[in-house]
Design a protein around this motif. Structure first.
Motif, short mmCIF file in Angstrom:
data_model
loop_
_atom_site.label_atom_id
_atom_site.label_comp_id
_atom_site.label_asym_id
_atom_site.label_seq_id
_atom_site.Cartn_x
_atom_site.Cartn_y
_atom_site.Cartn_z
N ASP A 165 0.94 -1.03 -0.07
CA ASP A 165 -0.20 -0.14 0.10
C ASP A 165 0.86 1.36 0.07
O ASP A 165 0.11 2.44 -0.06
CB ASP A 165 -0.84 0.05 1.29
CG ASP A 165 -1.96 -0.98 1.26
OD1 ASP A 165 -2.28 -1.54 0.18
OD2 ASP A 165 -2.38 -1.65 2.09
N ILE A 166 2.24 0.92 0.28
CA ILE A 166 2.99 2.30 0.35
C ILE A 166 3.15 3.20 -0.76
O ILE A 166 2.92 4.31 -0.72
CB ILE A 166 4.33 1.94 0.84
CG1 ILE A 166 4.15 1.13 2.13
CG2 ILE A 166 5.31 3.22 1.17
CD1 ILE A 166 3.49 1.75 3.34
N GLU A 167 3.43 2.47 -2.01
CA GLU A 167 3.40 3.21 -3.07
C GLU A 167 2.26 4.05 -3.48
O GLU A 167 2.43 5.21 -3.70
CB GLU A 167 3.52 2.34 -4.25
CG GLU A 167 3.90 3.14 -5.44
CD GLU A 167 4.39 2.11 -6.78
OE1 GLU A 167 4.42 2.47 -7.93
OE2 GLU A 167 4.72 1.16 -6.76
N PRO A 168 0.90 3.57 -3.58
CA PRO A 168 -0.11 4.40 -4.01
C PRO A 168 -0.50 5.62 -2.84
O PRO A 168 -0.61 6.70 -2.96
CB PRO A 168 -1.36 3.47 -3.61
CG PRO A 168 -0.89 2.28 -3.12
CD PRO A 168 0.67 2.12 -3.30
N LEU A 169 0.14 5.32 -1.38
CA LEU A 169 -0.01 6.39 -0.56
C LEU A 169 0.88 7.42 -0.54
O LEU A 169 0.66 8.50 -0.45
CB LEU A 169 0.06 5.34 1.12
CG LEU A 169 -0.77 4.74 1.66
CD1 LEU A 169 -0.54 4.04 2.68
CD2 LEU A 169 -2.23 5.57 1.58
N GLU A 170 2.26 7.00 -0.94
CA GLU A 170 3.09 7.94 -1.26
C GLU A 170 2.62 8.83 -2.54
O GLU A 170 2.78 10.14 -2.83
CB GLU A 170 4.59 7.42 -1.46
CG GLU A 170 5.05 6.76 -0.45
CD GLU A 170 6.52 6.15 -0.91
OE1 GLU A 170 7.24 5.79 0.01
OE2 GLU A 170 6.54 5.42 -2.17
N GLU A 171 1.87 8.11 -3.49
CA GLU A 171 1.51 9.12 -4.65
C GLU A 171 0.37 10.00 -4.18
O GLU A 171 0.35 11.21 -4.62
CB GLU A 171 0.90 8.09 -5.91
CG GLU A 171 1.89 7.31 -6.52
CD GLU A 171 1.19 6.34 -7.67
OE1 GLU A 171 -0.12 6.06 -7.42
OE2 GLU A 171 2.08 5.40 -8.05
N GLU A 172 -0.25 9.80 -3.17
CA GLU A 172 -1.26 10.53 -2.58
C GLU A 172 -0.76 11.67 -1.91
O GLU A 172 -1.11 12.69 -1.83
CB GLU A 172 -2.58 9.72 -1.93
CG GLU A 172 -3.37 9.08 -2.60
CD GLU A 172 -4.74 8.73 -1.93
OE1 GLU A 172 -5.67 9.24 -2.50
OE2 GLU A 172 -4.87 8.09 -0.92
N VAL A 173 0.35 11.52 -1.19
CA VAL A 173 1.07 12.30 -0.52
C VAL A 173 1.60 13.43 -1.62
O VAL A 173 1.52 14.58 -1.42
CB VAL A 173 2.31 11.96 0.36
CG1 VAL A 173 3.30 13.00 1.00
CG2 VAL A 173 1.67 11.03 1.42
N ILE A 205 7.82 4.01 8.18
CA ILE A 205 7.89 2.96 9.03
C ILE A 205 6.81 1.90 8.52
O ILE A 205 7.26 0.63 8.93
CB ILE A 205 7.17 3.78 10.44
CG1 ILE A 205 8.17 4.67 10.84
CG2 ILE A 205 6.96 2.56 11.48
CD1 ILE A 205 7.65 5.49 11.99
N MET A 206 5.80 2.33 7.93
CA MET A 206 4.74 1.07 7.46
C MET A 206 5.40 0.56 6.28
O MET A 206 5.00 -0.78 6.04
CB MET A 206 3.61 1.95 6.97
CG MET A 206 2.83 2.58 7.99
SD MET A 206 1.28 3.66 7.40
CE MET A 206 0.33 2.11 6.48
N SER A 207 6.70 0.90 5.70
CA SER A 207 7.01 0.02 4.58
C SER A 207 8.34 -0.91 5.22
O SER A 207 8.49 -1.72 4.45
CB SER A 207 8.08 1.21 3.87
OG SER A 207 9.11 1.73 4.58
N LEU A 208 8.36 -0.86 6.42
CA LEU A 208 9.39 -1.94 6.97
C LEU A 208 8.63 -3.31 7.14
O LEU A 208 7.23 -3.32 7.10
CB LEU A 208 9.45 -1.65 8.27
CG LEU A 208 10.47 -0.12 8.55
CD1 LEU A 208 10.70 0.05 10.00
CD2 LEU A 208 11.84 -0.26 7.80
N SER A 209 9.38 -4.39 7.18
CA SER A 209 8.85 -5.79 7.29
C SER A 209 8.18 -5.87 8.43
O SER A 209 8.45 -5.19 9.59
CB SER A 209 9.99 -6.62 6.87
OG SER A 209 10.83 -6.62 7.96
N THR A 210 7.24 -6.73 8.71
CA THR A 210 6.89 -7.37 10.01
C THR A 210 7.87 -7.50 11.04
O THR A 210 7.89 -7.01 12.06
CB THR A 210 5.93 -8.08 10.20
OG1 THR A 210 4.82 -8.06 9.30
CG2 THR A 210 5.32 -8.58 11.28
#
Length: 286
Positions: A165-173, A205-210
């Motif tokens: 989800d990080i890529e589309p969220l970064e696009e929205e930023v 932070i959200m882009s990190l692995s679990t």
């Protein structure tokens, strides 16, 4: 336009009127004060140009009053912006966006939030001068980022996220930033970057692995507990860092709790001794 926005703009118009009148009052009174000093024979020559007795006191008084009005403008702008996001847009923003996931949801910042903000800023721009408009716009950007981060960190059981989800969220930023910069006609790009920095930090932070998230949580929790015992501050980030508020164990734990990942769910249950529960069978049953 909501009653909160309308009332806020009306207050800002009143404060701006007072600020302009005060500036004019200052221009009118100083020459009169100088003339009064001359007439009272407090100056040796009517054309003297050296400092007038008492002038500094009056200028300091007016400067303090104008500073108070500027602070009031900032406070009213902030209150108006947060009312727009947390009251007027509660349904569209806080309740709806990403409700079924970033990729599945048709409700997002671009489709649900920006059109409403565009109307608010248009209303503000038609009733306030450019300086006051920019103050409101900056407050709206800050409130938008605040609400957006709340959705990602406190979105409830229906909102879970993956590293994809990080890529589309970064696009929205980027879209949000471009919206407020408005091709150079809006806010300064550096100011916009500063206001969205907490969101950018959260996405990192959200882009990190679990696995990395759980390790970071344990390290942060240990440091914070030790700092609490000694009465010191946790040495995670310097206080001057605008992103310092997101680099802590609470935020990391919230990210893990909203992670659509079996390993994250398993770790949470083990770490906090939560018993097994039946699968919800929802979109992200894990």
């Amino acid at each position: 336009i909501s009653i909160h926005c309308g009332a806020g703009v009306l207050r800002l118009q009143s404060l701006k009127f007072l600020l302009e009148k005060m500036s004019q009052l200052e221009k009118d009174i100083v020459p009169q004060w100088m003339e009064m000093q001359r007439n009272a024979s407090l100056l040796e020559h009517p054309d003297a140009t050296f400092e007038i007795v008492g002038k500094q006191w009056f200028e300091g008084l007016m400067a303090g009053a104008k500073q108070a009005l500027h602070r009031a403008i900032n406070v009213v702008s902030s209150q108006t912006a947060y009312c727009v996001i947390y009251r007027d847009m509660q349904s569209e923003f806080l309740d709806n966006i990403y409700y079924t996931g970033v990729h599945r949801s048709c409700d997002n910042i671009t489709s649900d939030v920006l059109p409403f903000l565009d109307g608010v800023l248009g209303y503000v721009a038609s009733r306030l001068d450019s300086q006051s408009r920019n103050v409101v716009a900056a407050a709206l950007l800050e409130a938008t980022v605040s609400g957006w981060m709340r959705v990602l960190l406190d979105g409830g059981p229906a909102r879970v996220f993956t590293s994809g989800d990080i890529e589309p969220l970064e696009e929205e930023v980027e879209i949000l930033s471009d919206f407020f910069i408005a091709g150079g006609q809006g806010l300064d790009a550096a100011m916009v970057a500063e206001r969205v920095a907490p969101m950018t930090a959260l996405l990192s932070i959200m882009s990190l692995s679990t696995n990395d998230l759980t390790k970071n949580y344990e390290e942060q929790a240990t440091k914070e507990a030790a700092a609490a015992m000694t009465g010191a501050h946790a040495p995670s980030k310097p206080s001057s860092d605008p992103n310092a508020d997101v680099f802590n164990s609470e935020v990391t734990l919230r990210v893990i709790c909203h992670r659509a990942d079996h390993a994250a769910s398993k770790w949470i249950k083990a770490r906090f001794s939560i018993g097994k529960t039946e699968s919800s069978g929802g979109w992200f049953a894990f």
